[in-house]
Design a protein around this motif. Structure first.
Motif, PDB file in Angstrom:
ATOM      1  N   SER A  27       0.638  -1.082   0.106  1.00 41.56           N
ATOM      2  CA  SER A  27       0.071  -0.007  -0.109  1.00 41.56           C
ATOM      3  C   SER A  27       0.738   1.348  -0.045  1.00 41.56           C
ATOM      4  O   SER A  27       0.077   2.406  -0.299  1.00 41.56           O
ATOM      5  N   LEU A  29       1.977   2.696   2.612  1.00 41.72           N
ATOM      6  CA  LEU A  29       1.611   3.421   3.980  1.00 41.72           C
ATOM      7  C   LEU A  29       2.635   3.030   5.103  1.00 41.72           C
ATOM      8  O   LEU A  29       3.057   1.888   5.381  1.00 41.72           O
ATOM      9  N   GLU A  43       5.131  10.410   5.103  1.00 40.17           N
ATOM     10  CA  GLU A  43       4.339   9.482   4.103  1.00 40.17           C
ATOM     11  C   GLU A  43       4.646   9.442   2.594  1.00 40.17           C
ATOM     12  O   GLU A  43       4.525   8.539   2.247  1.00 40.17           O
ATOM     13  N   ALA A  47       5.861   5.942   0.881  1.00 39.64           N
ATOM     14  CA  ALA A  47       5.512   5.594  -0.430  1.00 39.64           C
ATOM     15  C   ALA A  47       6.381   5.418  -1.814  1.00 39.64           C
ATOM     16  O   ALA A  47       6.323   4.583  -2.326  1.00 39.64           O
TER      17      ALA A  47
END
Length: 127
Positions: A27, A29, A43, A47
């Motif tokens: 994901s 995350l 964040e 990523a």
């Protein structure tokens, strides 16, 4: 057996540690972060690191022979002033997480960090 927060705090005690995170590479995350992030945003860092981890984990070129999970043990990216060490964590569910340690090149010891991160990943309790 340490949880996420304890593991990340232990990583920050390594010489030269600037920041650490536990990231889900499917994901992108961050499941936990501590310290600084390259570029200032945890964040975004999570990523971007997840893209690199996903590429290595999903392509057979980098996979271990046999049924070993995770297929890649760790990745090291170096630049002019730092190292990024991504250590894949073997879990009971899908092994889709990794520890990301940002390490200052001048103060850090890459070999020690790699050994310690491997030990932390083995003891990490998720779930």
């Amino acid at each position: 057996m340490p949880g996420i927060d304890e593991c990340l705090l232990e990583a920050m005690r390594l010489p030269g540690a600037r920041g650490a995170a536990l990231v889900d590479w499917t994901s992108g995350l961050a499941l936990g972060t501590v310290g600084d992030a390259p570029g200032g945003d945890h964040e975004t860092t999570a990523a971007e690191a997840a893209e690199l981890a996903r590429m290595a984990a999903e392509h057979g070129t980098f996979a271990a022979r046999g049924d070993e999970l995770p297929p890649v043990e760790d990745l090291i990216v170096s630049n002019g002033d730092s190292y990024h060490l991504l250590r894949f964590v073997d879990t009971s569910f899908d092994s889709s997480v990794f520890l990301h340690l940002w390490l200052g090149r001048e103060e850090g010891n890459l070999a020690l960090a790699r050994i310690r991160l491997g030990e932390m990943a083995a003891r990490l309790v998720l779930g």
